[in-house]
Scaffold this motif. Structure first.
Motif, PDB file in Angstrom:
ATOM      1  N   PRO A 217     -45.290 -20.531  11.459  1.00 46.31           N
ATOM      2  CA  PRO A 217     -45.319 -20.763  12.831  1.00 46.31           C
ATOM      3  C   PRO A 217     -44.933 -22.066  13.245  1.00 46.31           C
ATOM      4  O   PRO A 217     -44.572 -22.682  14.321  1.00 46.31           O
ATOM      5  CB  PRO A 217     -46.752 -20.357  13.466  1.00 46.31           C
ATOM      6  N   GLY A 218     -45.129 -23.016  12.112  1.00 49.97           N
ATOM      7  CA  GLY A 218     -44.830 -24.266  12.644  1.00 49.97           C
ATOM      8  C   GLY A 218     -43.613 -24.861  12.182  1.00 49.97           C
ATOM      9  O   GLY A 218     -43.336 -26.149  12.068  1.00 49.97           O
ATOM     10  N   TRP A 219     -42.598 -24.064  11.786  1.00 48.97           N
ATOM     11  CA  TRP A 219     -41.261 -24.557  11.394  1.00 48.97           C
ATOM     12  C   TRP A 219     -40.615 -25.070  12.514  1.00 48.97           C
ATOM     13  O   TRP A 219     -39.624 -26.017  12.115  1.00 48.97           O
ATOM     14  CB  TRP A 219     -40.376 -23.268  10.845  1.00 48.97           C
ATOM     15  N   ALA A 220     -40.937 -24.849  13.760  1.00 52.14           N
ATOM     16  CA  ALA A 220     -40.157 -25.614  14.708  1.00 52.14           C
ATOM     17  C   ALA A 220     -40.605 -27.161  14.949  1.00 52.14           C
ATOM     18  O   ALA A 220     -41.184 -27.449  15.948  1.00 52.14           O
ATOM     19  CB  ALA A 220     -40.453 -24.704  16.065  1.00 52.14           C
ATOM     20  N   ASP A 221     -40.068 -27.667  13.906  1.00 53.90           N
ATOM     21  CA  ASP A 221     -40.560 -29.005  13.629  1.00 53.90           C
ATOM     22  C   ASP A 221     -39.228 -30.077  14.235  1.00 53.90           C
ATOM     23  O   ASP A 221     -39.458 -31.356  14.249  1.00 53.90           O
ATOM     24  CB  ASP A 221     -40.960 -29.335  12.287  1.00 53.90           C
ATOM     25  N   GLY A 222     -38.146 -29.351  14.704  1.00 54.01           N
ATOM     26  CA  GLY A 222     -37.313 -30.116  15.253  1.00 54.01           C
ATOM     27  C   GLY A 222     -36.345 -30.583  14.176  1.00 54.01           C
ATOM     28  O   GLY A 222     -35.174 -31.332  14.675  1.00 54.01           O
ATOM     29  N   GLU A 223     -36.318 -30.316  12.814  1.00 54.36           N
ATOM     30  CA  GLU A 223     -35.230 -30.690  11.878  1.00 54.36           C
ATOM     31  C   GLU A 223     -33.990 -29.901  12.279  1.00 54.36           C
ATOM     32  O   GLU A 223     -33.959 -28.574  12.265  1.00 54.36           O
ATOM     33  CB  GLU A 223     -35.743 -30.568  10.565  1.00 54.36           C
ATOM     34  N   ALA A 224     -32.842 -30.552  12.435  1.00 53.22           N
ATOM     35  CA  ALA A 224     -31.728 -29.874  13.033  1.00 53.22           C
ATOM     36  C   ALA A 224     -30.742 -29.414  11.785  1.00 53.22           C
ATOM     37  O   ALA A 224     -30.678 -30.222  10.801  1.00 53.22           O
ATOM     38  CB  ALA A 224     -30.987 -30.802  14.092  1.00 53.22           C
ATOM     39  N   SER A 225     -29.913 -28.563  12.270  1.00 51.87           N
ATOM     40  CA  SER A 225     -29.071 -28.144  11.142  1.00 51.87           C
ATOM     41  C   SER A 225     -27.729 -29.245  11.212  1.00 51.87           C
ATOM     42  O   SER A 225     -27.551 -29.423  12.234  1.00 51.87           O
ATOM     43  CB  SER A 225     -28.468 -26.640  11.497  1.00 51.87           C
ATOM     44  N   PRO A 226     -27.111 -29.342  10.163  1.00 48.87           N
ATOM     45  CA  PRO A 226     -25.880 -30.129   9.920  1.00 48.87           C
ATOM     46  C   PRO A 226     -24.783 -29.379  10.582  1.00 48.87           C
ATOM     47  O   PRO A 226     -24.749 -28.342  10.882  1.00 48.87           O
ATOM     48  CB  PRO A 226     -25.498 -30.311   8.524  1.00 48.87           C
ATOM     49  N   ILE A 227     -24.258 -30.359  11.385  1.00 46.97           N
ATOM     50  CA  ILE A 227     -22.831 -29.892  11.934  1.00 46.97           C
ATOM     51  C   ILE A 227     -23.096 -29.481  13.406  1.00 46.97           C
ATOM     52  O   ILE A 227     -22.769 -30.105  14.546  1.00 46.97           O
ATOM     53  CB  ILE A 227     -21.990 -28.775  11.321  1.00 46.97           C
ATOM     54  N   PHE A 228     -24.118 -28.400  13.585  1.00 43.66           N
ATOM     55  CA  PHE A 228     -24.416 -27.895  15.079  1.00 43.66           C
ATOM     56  C   PHE A 228     -25.539 -28.608  15.567  1.00 43.66           C
ATOM     57  O   PHE A 228     -25.428 -28.550  16.824  1.00 43.66           O
ATOM     58  CB  PHE A 228     -24.499 -26.567  14.695  1.00 43.66           C
ATOM     59  N   GLY A 229     -26.578 -29.239  14.754  1.00 41.38           N
ATOM     60  CA  GLY A 229     -27.636 -29.650  15.216  1.00 41.38           C
ATOM     61  C   GLY A 229     -28.738 -28.552  16.087  1.00 41.38           C
ATOM     62  O   GLY A 229     -29.553 -28.958  16.936  1.00 41.38           O
ATOM     63  N   VAL A 230     -28.552 -27.440  15.375  1.00 44.63           N
ATOM     64  CA  VAL A 230     -29.448 -26.448  15.879  1.00 44.63           C
ATOM     65  C   VAL A 230     -30.925 -26.474  15.313  1.00 44.63           C
ATOM     66  O   VAL A 230     -30.971 -26.814  13.995  1.00 44.63           O
ATOM     67  CB  VAL A 230     -28.703 -25.015  15.584  1.00 44.63           C
ATOM     68  N   THR A 231     -31.925 -26.201  16.050  1.00 46.42           N
ATOM     69  CA  THR A 231     -33.203 -26.451  15.531  1.00 46.42           C
ATOM     70  C   THR A 231     -33.822 -24.882  15.763  1.00 46.42           C
ATOM     71  O   THR A 231     -33.489 -24.283  16.284  1.00 46.42           O
ATOM     72  CB  THR A 231     -34.038 -27.445  16.362  1.00 46.42           C
ATOM     73  N   ILE A 232     -34.961 -24.578  14.908  1.00 45.78           N
ATOM     74  CA  ILE A 232     -35.667 -23.340  14.905  1.00 45.78           C
ATOM     75  C   ILE A 232     -36.504 -23.593  16.515  1.00 45.78           C
ATOM     76  O   ILE A 232     -37.253 -24.679  16.684  1.00 45.78           O
ATOM     77  CB  ILE A 232     -36.699 -23.258  13.981  1.00 45.78           C
ATOM     78  N   PRO A 233     -36.059 -22.641  17.578  1.00 43.64           N
ATOM     79  CA  PRO A 233     -36.846 -22.639  18.673  1.00 43.64           C
ATOM     80  C   PRO A 233     -38.432 -22.643  18.400  1.00 43.64           C
ATOM     81  O   PRO A 233     -39.061 -21.483  17.934  1.00 43.64           O
ATOM     82  CB  PRO A 233     -36.326 -21.745  19.522  1.00 43.64           C
ATOM     83  N   PRO A 234     -39.071 -23.320  19.403  1.00 45.58           N
ATOM     84  CA  PRO A 234     -40.487 -23.069  19.410  1.00 45.58           C
ATOM     85  C   PRO A 234     -40.714 -21.680  20.163  1.00 45.58           C
ATOM     86  O   PRO A 234     -40.183 -21.316  21.042  1.00 45.58           O
ATOM     87  CB  PRO A 234     -41.054 -24.164  20.470  1.00 45.58           C
ATOM     88  N   GLY A 235     -41.706 -20.883  19.508  1.00 47.47           N
ATOM     89  CA  GLY A 235     -42.235 -19.638  20.270  1.00 47.47           C
ATOM     90  C   GLY A 235     -41.083 -18.630  19.827  1.00 47.47           C
ATOM     91  O   GLY A 235     -41.328 -17.375  20.201  1.00 47.47           O
TER      92      GLY A 235
END
Length: 167
Positions: A25-43
């Protein structure tokens, strides 16, 4: 009618199992994917189930969740998906159940994969940004370079999205 009831029961059971599995549940820490800058959305774990899947080549069970925008598009059969649609795929190893012979259950978590629709930002990749995360950390750039190519090669006529909605 009996087949539909069995399918609904299976989907409901899968949704309950997916919701109860330990998936950071704490994975949405904001670390973004390379190229796209996608993060794991909170909730994202509270989103609605779109469908379940089994990928035999990787021997994984998968649960695909969607935010409100993606679910509205699925229900209304809107393609392409509107900007703001987000899909989250959680995957686990496929292991035999210790309690029920012949049944399989999710084992160790493998990945969380995110697709974000933004037709301007991700115009070069069909309007989709991608993120693949292992243990909450984005995988390397080389792996992210394969995302759209795979969708482009294997999904036709569904806005590059493999998953179909199971009502």
């Amino acid at each position: 009618m009996k087949r539909k009831s069995i399918l609904l029961f299976a989907a409901a059971t899968a949704a309950c199992v997916i919701a109860s599995l330990p998936f950071a549940p704490g994975w949405a820490d904001g670390e973004a994917s390379p190229i796209f800058g996608v993060t794991i959305p909170p909730g994202y774990r509270q989103w609605e189930l779109v469908a379940v899947a089994h990928e035999s080549g990787l021997d994984e069970l998968r649960g695909i969740l969607g935010n409100a925008i993606s679910l509205k598009a699925y229900r209304e059969k809107v393609l392409p998906f509107p900007d703001g649609a987000i899909l989250a795929k959680m995957a686990w190893k496929h292991v035999p159940s210790a309690e029920f012979d012949g049944a399989f259950v999710p084992g160790p978590a493998t990945t969380v994969q995110i697709m974000v629709k933004d037709s301007k930002k991700y115009a070069a990749t069909g309007g989709w940004g991608f993120g693949r995360f292992i243990d909450g950390k984005p995988v390397d750039e080389a792996q992210h370079r394969t995302c759209f190519a795979c969708h482009q090669a294997n999904v036709k006529g569904h806005d590059w999205v493999f998953t179909r909605f199971v009502p």
